[in-house]
Motif scaffolding. Structure first.
Motif, PDB file in Angstrom:
ATOM      1  N   GLU A   1      39.308  36.676  46.859  1.00 45.33           N
ATOM      2  CA  GLU A   1      40.186  35.741  46.168  1.00 45.33           C
ATOM      3  C   GLU A   1      39.974  35.786  44.653  1.00 45.33           C
ATOM      4  OE1 GLU A   1      39.375  34.715  50.235  1.00 45.33           O
ATOM      5  OE2 GLU A   1      37.978  34.734  48.544  1.00 45.33           O
TER       6      GLU A   1
ATOM      7  N   PRO B   1      39.817  39.493  42.303  1.00 43.65           N
ATOM      8  CA  PRO B   1      39.231  39.769  43.617  1.00 43.65           C
ATOM      9  C   PRO B   1      38.204  40.898  43.584  1.00 43.65           C
ATOM     10  CG  PRO B   1      41.614  39.508  43.800  1.00 43.65           C
ATOM     11  CD  PRO B   1      41.294  39.536  42.331  1.00 43.65           C
TER      12      PRO B   1
ATOM     13  N   TRP C   1      39.598  28.600  43.922  1.00 42.78           N
ATOM     14  CA  TRP C   1      39.864  29.895  44.549  1.00 42.78           C
ATOM     15  C   TRP C   1      41.309  29.932  45.021  1.00 42.78           C
ATOM     16  CZ3 TRP C   1      35.088  27.664  46.636  1.00 42.78           C
ATOM     17  CH2 TRP C   1      33.917  28.312  46.189  1.00 42.78           C
TER      18      TRP C   1
ATOM     19  N   ASP D   1      44.617  32.941  46.471  1.00 38.36           N
ATOM     20  CA  ASP D   1      45.066  34.296  46.790  1.00 38.36           C
ATOM     21  C   ASP D   1      46.210  34.653  45.851  1.00 38.36           C
ATOM     22  OD1 ASP D   1      46.060  36.624  47.849  1.00 38.36           O
ATOM     23  OD2 ASP D   1      46.113  35.912  49.914  1.00 38.36           O
TER      24      ASP D   1
END
Length: 330
Positions: A35, A67, A91, A93
């Motif tokens: 992440e 990442p 965190w 994505d």
């Protein structure tokens, strides 16, 4: 010293994880995860290690880590000894963030932010204070409010200056890999550098791979990456050398050869110019930090408070809802 893998548990139906960390000291915990990580460090001073970038930090330090780029902060002393050190960690994505920007042009700046963060970013002084204005919402008990706060902070940061940290290819191949945001011809050059940096690289060969003249390649490369071809190649080689210095016990001469430097003297000279320390001193920095942490580590049966890993199936229980001082997910 291999970086530990950290599993970040987002919780059910959550797209952002917020962790409110308060402790007397920040331990050296060299780790990575898939992440993006945005970390605001308050009432803390020490050193941060982002890929091959080792730097001192102070109050309201704000960094975005991409990442799989290994990183850690390390501090034994609070700025105000009467209060704990605090880290607000977010965190997320990058995939859903890019999709959001694709359908909502109001968030177009987020794609540029992620592109800029390919090697990690340290934001200018004052950015941390601006993020602090959003802390109440970031630490809210309501997931949607935390999510909106995170988007607001990232959107704010997309407009602020920041300094790249790690060298391309430092510890993670994707840090120096083509991003897809540069023109195809430049991406072909980046891919060639990524796979052939240990060998002599002539500008003529790179120009041929790109289908451009040497002059045009030099101009386009500087336009899209902000530095010359030669400087970029050197940074890729230095990044690979740093990875070998921390992950292996290989002799300096071997590291120099495998990183594309003609001899040890040239390697030492270019490394010191880039890192303001010799390769031996760089290796010692990590070794000393690791050794100091090992001497203060808890028993092996105790889990590090910062690395939230999957619980074993035998545990049979999930973590209870954290308090304001604990991790939150959104």
């Amino acid at each position: 010293m291999k970086a530990a893998f950290e599993h970040v548990d987002f919780g059910r139906d959550c797209s952002v994880r917020v962790y409110h960390r308060r402790l007397a000291r920040i331990p050296f915990e060299w780790h990575h995860h898939p992440e993006y990580e945005l970390t605001l460090t308050m009432n803390s001073q020490g050193k941060r290690y982002i890929g091959d970038c080792v730097a001192s930090y102070g109050a309201d330090d704000l960094v975005l880590v991409p990442p799989h780029l290994p990183h850690t902060w390390a501090s034994n002393r609070s700025i105000d000894a009467a209060h704990p050190q605090v880290a607000i960690v977010v965190w997320f994505d990058g995939a859903w963030l890019r999709r959001l920007a694709d359908v909502c042009p109001e968030y177009n700046g987020l794609c540029d932010l992620l592109r800029r963060a390919a090697c990690g970013l340290a934001f200018e002084h004052g950015a941390g204070s601006r993020m602090r204005e959003h802390l109440d919402r970031l630490l809210s008990d309501k997931p949607r409010e935390r999510l909106q706060a995170a988007l607001d902070v990232l959107d704010l940061l997309s407009e602020l200056p920041a300094t790249p940290l790690a060298s391309p290819s430092a510890f993670a191949a994707r840090a120096g890999a083509p991003t897809g945001h540069e023109p195809d011809r430049i991406n072909r050059v980046l891919a060639l550098i990524e796979t052939q940096f240990a060998h002599p690289l002539r500008l003529s060969a790179l120009a041929k791979a790109s289908g451009l003249s040497e002059r045009s390649l030099t101009r386009h490369f500087t336009q899209h990456l902000g530095e010359s071809v030669g400087h970029y190649v050197t940074r890729v080689r230095i990044g690979h050398a740093c990875r070998m210095l921390t992950d292996t016990h290989a002799p300096i001469s071997v590291i120099a050869t495998r990183s594309g430097f003609p001899n040890v003297a040239n390697f030492n000279r270019q490394f010191k110019a880039a890192k303001d320390m010799t390769p031996v001193e760089f290796r010692q920095q990590f070794a000393l930090a690791r050794r100091a942490e090992d001497e203060m580590s808890p028993a092996l049966t105790e889990r590090s408070p910062s690395l939230q890993r999957r619980r074993k199936e035998a545990d049979g229980k999930r973590s209870s809802q954290p308090s304001r001082a604990g991790p939150r997910s959104a």
